[in-house]
Design a protein around this motif. Structure first.
Motif, PDB file in Angstrom:
ATOM      1  N   LYS A   1      15.777  -0.053  18.278  1.00  0.00           N
ATOM      2  CA  LYS A   1      15.437   0.207  16.876  1.00  0.00           C
ATOM      3  C   LYS A   1      16.398  -0.480  15.918  1.00  0.00           C
ATOM      4  O   LYS A   1      15.967  -1.101  14.939  1.00  0.00           O
ATOM      5  CB  LYS A   1      15.427   1.716  16.643  1.00  0.00           C
ATOM      6  CG  LYS A   1      15.158   2.157  15.206  1.00  0.00           C
ATOM      7  CD  LYS A   1      15.084   3.681  15.130  1.00  0.00           C
ATOM      8  CE  LYS A   1      16.372   4.333  15.620  1.00  0.00           C
ATOM      9  NZ  LYS A   1      16.311   5.821  15.535  1.00  0.00           N
TER      10      LYS A   1
ATOM     11  N   THR B   1      25.423   9.466  18.324  1.00  0.00           N
ATOM     12  CA  THR B   1      24.110   9.184  17.732  1.00  0.00           C
ATOM     13  C   THR B   1      23.080  10.259  18.040  1.00  0.00           C
ATOM     14  O   THR B   1      22.034  10.311  17.390  1.00  0.00           O
ATOM     15  CB  THR B   1      23.564   7.841  18.228  1.00  0.00           C
ATOM     16  OG1 THR B   1      23.380   7.896  19.661  1.00  0.00           O
ATOM     17  CG2 THR B   1      24.507   6.704  17.873  1.00  0.00           C
ATOM     18  N   GLN B   2      23.368  11.086  19.059  1.00  0.00           N
ATOM     19  CA  GLN B   2      22.415  12.087  19.547  1.00  0.00           C
ATOM     20  C   GLN B   2      21.088  11.427  19.939  1.00  0.00           C
ATOM     21  O   GLN B   2      20.007  11.981  19.731  1.00  0.00           O
ATOM     22  CB  GLN B   2      22.201  13.183  18.497  1.00  0.00           C
ATOM     23  CG  GLN B   2      23.455  13.983  18.205  1.00  0.00           C
ATOM     24  CD  GLN B   2      23.213  15.146  17.267  1.00  0.00           C
ATOM     25  OE1 GLN B   2      22.433  15.057  16.337  1.00  0.00           O
ATOM     26  NE2 GLN B   2      23.903  16.257  17.523  1.00  0.00           N
ATOM     27  N   GLU B   3      21.215  10.252  20.512  1.00  0.00           N
ATOM     28  CA  GLU B   3      20.048   9.484  20.930  1.00  0.00           C
ATOM     29  C   GLU B   3      20.458   8.605  22.104  1.00  0.00           C
ATOM     30  O   GLU B   3      21.608   8.171  22.189  1.00  0.00           O
ATOM     31  CB  GLU B   3      19.542   8.620  19.775  1.00  0.00           C
ATOM     32  CG  GLU B   3      18.222   7.939  20.046  1.00  0.00           C
ATOM     33  CD  GLU B   3      17.666   7.238  18.810  1.00  0.00           C
ATOM     34  OE1 GLU B   3      16.595   6.618  18.929  1.00  0.00           O
ATOM     35  OE2 GLU B   3      18.293   7.306  17.734  1.00  0.00           O
ATOM     36  N   GLY B   4      19.519   8.322  22.997  1.00  0.00           N
ATOM     37  CA  GLY B   4      19.802   7.437  24.110  1.00  0.00           C
ATOM     38  C   GLY B   4      20.169   6.048  23.629  1.00  0.00           C
ATOM     39  O   GLY B   4      19.672   5.579  22.594  1.00  0.00           O
TER      40      GLY B   4
ATOM     41  N   GLU C   1      26.143   7.887  22.832  1.00  0.00           N
ATOM     42  CA  GLU C   1      24.994   8.790  22.851  1.00  0.00           C
ATOM     43  C   GLU C   1      25.336  10.156  22.254  1.00  0.00           C
ATOM     44  O   GLU C   1      24.474  10.797  21.635  1.00  0.00           O
ATOM     45  CB  GLU C   1      24.466   8.927  24.274  1.00  0.00           C
ATOM     46  CG  GLU C   1      23.861   7.623  24.794  1.00  0.00           C
ATOM     47  CD  GLU C   1      23.140   7.756  26.116  1.00  0.00           C
ATOM     48  OE1 GLU C   1      22.263   6.922  26.389  1.00  0.00           O
ATOM     49  OE2 GLU C   1      23.456   8.708  26.870  1.00  0.00           O
TER      50      GLU C   1
ATOM     51  N   PRO D   1      16.808   3.471  23.211  1.00  0.00           N
ATOM     52  CA  PRO D   1      15.984   3.489  21.999  1.00  0.00           C
ATOM     53  C   PRO D   1      16.764   3.145  20.744  1.00  0.00           C
ATOM     54  O   PRO D   1      16.229   2.526  19.823  1.00  0.00           O
ATOM     55  CB  PRO D   1      15.428   4.922  21.963  1.00  0.00           C
ATOM     56  CG  PRO D   1      16.316   5.718  22.851  1.00  0.00           C
ATOM     57  CD  PRO D   1      16.809   4.773  23.896  1.00  0.00           C
ATOM     58  N   TYR D   2      18.042   3.530  20.706  1.00  0.00           N
ATOM     59  CA  TYR D   2      18.843   3.231  19.528  1.00  0.00           C
ATOM     60  C   TYR D   2      19.023   1.719  19.373  1.00  0.00           C
ATOM     61  O   TYR D   2      18.853   1.169  18.274  1.00  0.00           O
ATOM     62  CB  TYR D   2      20.208   3.918  19.614  1.00  0.00           C
ATOM     63  CG  TYR D   2      20.923   3.981  18.281  1.00  0.00           C
ATOM     64  CD1 TYR D   2      20.907   5.144  17.526  1.00  0.00           C
ATOM     65  CD2 TYR D   2      21.600   2.876  17.765  1.00  0.00           C
ATOM     66  CE1 TYR D   2      21.550   5.213  16.298  1.00  0.00           C
ATOM     67  CE2 TYR D   2      22.240   2.923  16.538  1.00  0.00           C
ATOM     68  CZ  TYR D   2      22.208   4.092  15.805  1.00  0.00           C
ATOM     69  OH  TYR D   2      22.833   4.149  14.585  1.00  0.00           O
TER      70      TYR D   2
END
Length: 561
Positions: A377, A367-370, A364, A373-374
């Motif tokens: 996607k 990617t700077q994302e949870g 996380e 959701p990653y």
């Protein structure tokens, strides 16, 4: 059927598929990346063509409409599958199809029966046209599998390779295997498990050479025998989450050079730089050789007021139907406690959930994302894993979710659709070591992609070398790969089963689950159960249910040689 480096399937003996691809000027079929197109089926009768609809739904999320009930969703869909006999295409439907095509929508005419090689009059030449000459349910299923690459198209002038799972409906070839005898053995083991209350129900799925040989549900959701288990039910995977969520994401980040296995937790996580884990490499963490605590019972540290029975502005972390944890508890209490926990015997193999908490944090941060959701996607939506994800109560009806424990210590209620693992629940249901839910079919898709060494449905998710690296033995002190568990070379342990071999990798889960992948035999074995219902029992282990079913599979393979 053998698998080649070109990542297509060749059947031996050949699978009989009478479907012909008569026109595909854009080489659209088989359908590729599922996230790049929305699909819809239109047909004279959703009842008459139910076999096609149900088979297609195994591959992709889609809606189906009868000609009499065409909705606005059809005009918004990028791909329209028209399933009908030629005589059923009325003039008004042909007119609509011309309109859809003129707007740039892709039309795939899946013709049932008939003997004409031309498109119906009035349709443009760029419409894709498949035809199966028979009007049986098996023909419908074969036609649907041909659209998505589940069967190779070998009849006619235009050929297509198999790119996705083939679903054996009892009439397709099974490559000399006595599937009926194997099923009888598995049935007997499953019956024993349920009779002994090792688990109220289970799903067993077996894929061999890209074809589903067995997909069968047993028993009930609970011991009251009120709701039968279905093969598409969704289970709490427990530690299978480690290899179906966290590890593939780390593989992706490694391959795209966003993480290096020999870089440290301190390099990626500022909070770790002040801890005793600052110099622990990602490789060491993935091998469970960092000396981390195996497990921390965080729920035992809760104070009055930390959990309440109703949601509020201050308590929005839902642990169960009637249990809500105060906000930021994971960030303020749990993660700092993990970083401060002692390191013992670094370099030795000590299986640790804390390892995968840490790997999620790395993913996380990079990617700077949870992670959820990653993964949705990048992997799940593209490959067709329609049920896989965290916190399934937000997406699925409760009756599709298998209940686990009647938690009388922490949450004080039956858990259904909320993760069984206490720490994962307190992390808002999303953790690196647990929290993922899925159906057997989704895990079969994932397992086949790994067997294919990184490709599925015409899409490459990993380079072959990456799959080989993470799934092969990478430790001098244990059987482990990177994130993946593996066959134990100590044959006295018979792990994961008495007849398995050194190519096998996968993982088990505390709730009574496992996924094992066998490149030598091109085999995926999936077992899902809720052995922790209504409370944790060791009978599934004591009776050796998972391993004995796996042995029954190998016995069938060995008998066919």
């Amino acid at each position: 059927m053998l698998f080649y480096d070109a990542h297509v399937y060749a059947a031996e003996p050949p699978v009989i598929n009478r479907t012909e691809l008569l026109a595909d000027s854009k080489n659209f079929l088989p359908v590729g990346d599922l996230s790049k197109q929305s699909l819809v089926i239109i047909t004279p009768s959703t009842t008459k063509y139910e076999a096609f609809i149900r088979q297609a739904a195994r591959y992709a999320p889609l809606a189906a409409f009868s000609f009499a009930a065409l909705g606005s969703v059809v005009t918004q869909s990028q791909v329209i599958l028209v399933v009908a006999e030629r005589s059923e295409l009325r003039s008004d439907i042909l007119s609509r199809l011309r309109t859809y095509a003129a707007k740039g929508q892709t039309i795939v005419f899946c013709e049932i029966g008939g003997n004409s090689y031309s498109l119906p009059a009035g349709l443009s030449a760029d419409i894709i046209h498949l035809r199966n000459p028979t009007k049986t349910k098996s023909a419908q299923r074969a036609l649907a599998m041909s659209v998505f690459g589940g069967l190779p198209i070998t009849s006619g002038k235009i050929k297509r390779s198999q790119t996705r799972l083939q679903y054996d409906d009892g009439q397709l070839k099974s490559w000399g295997l006595d599937v009926a005898k194997m099923t009888q053995k598995i049935d007997a083991i499953a019956d024993e498990a349920m009779k002994e209350h090792a688990t109220p129900g289970m799903v067993v799925m077996i894929v061999k050479n890209g074809a589903v040989l067995l997909e069968k549900a047993y028993g009930f959701h609970t011991y009251d025998n009120m709701q039968r288990t279905k093969s598409n039910d969704i289970f709490d995977l427990a530690s299978v989450s480690k290899i179906a969520a966290t590890t593939p994401l780390i593989m992706h980040l490694y391959e795209t050079k966003k993480v290096q296995l020999d870089s440290t937790l301190g390099f990626y996580l500022p909070a770790a730089r002040r801890s005793n884990k600052a110099k622990t490499s990602l490789r060491t963490v993935l091998l469970h050789e960092g000396g981390f605590e195996p497990y921390i019972p965080f729920y035992r540290d809760l104070k009055p007021g930390d959990v309440q029975r109703q949601s509020s502005a201050t308590h929005q972390v839902q642990l169960a139907d009637h249990a809500f944890l105060r906000n930021e508890y994971y960030e303020q209490i749990m993660w700092p406690k993990m970083l401060a926990s002692p390191i013992k015997d670094a370099g030795k193999y000590v299986y640790s959930d804390i390892s995968m908490y840490a790997m999620k944090e790395v993913a996380e941060k990079v990617t700077q994302e949870g992670i959820e959701p990653y993964l949705q996607k990048w992997l799940y939506s593209r490959i067709g894993m329609q049920t896989t994800g965290y916190n399934p109560r937000k997406r699925f009806p409760k009756d599709r979710l298998i209940p686990t424990e009647n938690d009388t210590i922490f949450r004080n209620e039956l858990l259904q659709g909320y993760v069984h693992d206490q720490g994962a629940a307190m992390a808002n249901g999303v953790a690196g070591h647990a929290g993922l839910f899925a159906s057997a079919n989704d895990l079969a898709i994932y397992g086949q992609m790994l067997l294919n060494r990184g490709t599925y449905g015409g899409v490459r998710y990993f380079q072959s070398a990456t799959v080989d690296l993470f799934t092969s033995r990478q430790s001098l002190t244990s059987r482990r790969g990177l994130g993946f568990d593996r066959y134990d070379m100590d044959t006295s342990k018979a792990y994961p089963s008495r007849l398995s071999n050194e190519s096998v990798y996968g993982h088990t889960g505390f709730t009574g689950t496992c996924v094992w992948i066998d490149p030598k035999h091109q085999l995926v074995y999936i077992f899902l159960s809720n052995r922790v219902y209504p409370d944790v029992s060791n009978k599934l282990y004591d009776l050796n249910i998972r391993s004995r079913i796996q042995d029954a599979i190998y016995e069938t393979i060995n008998e066919a040689k």
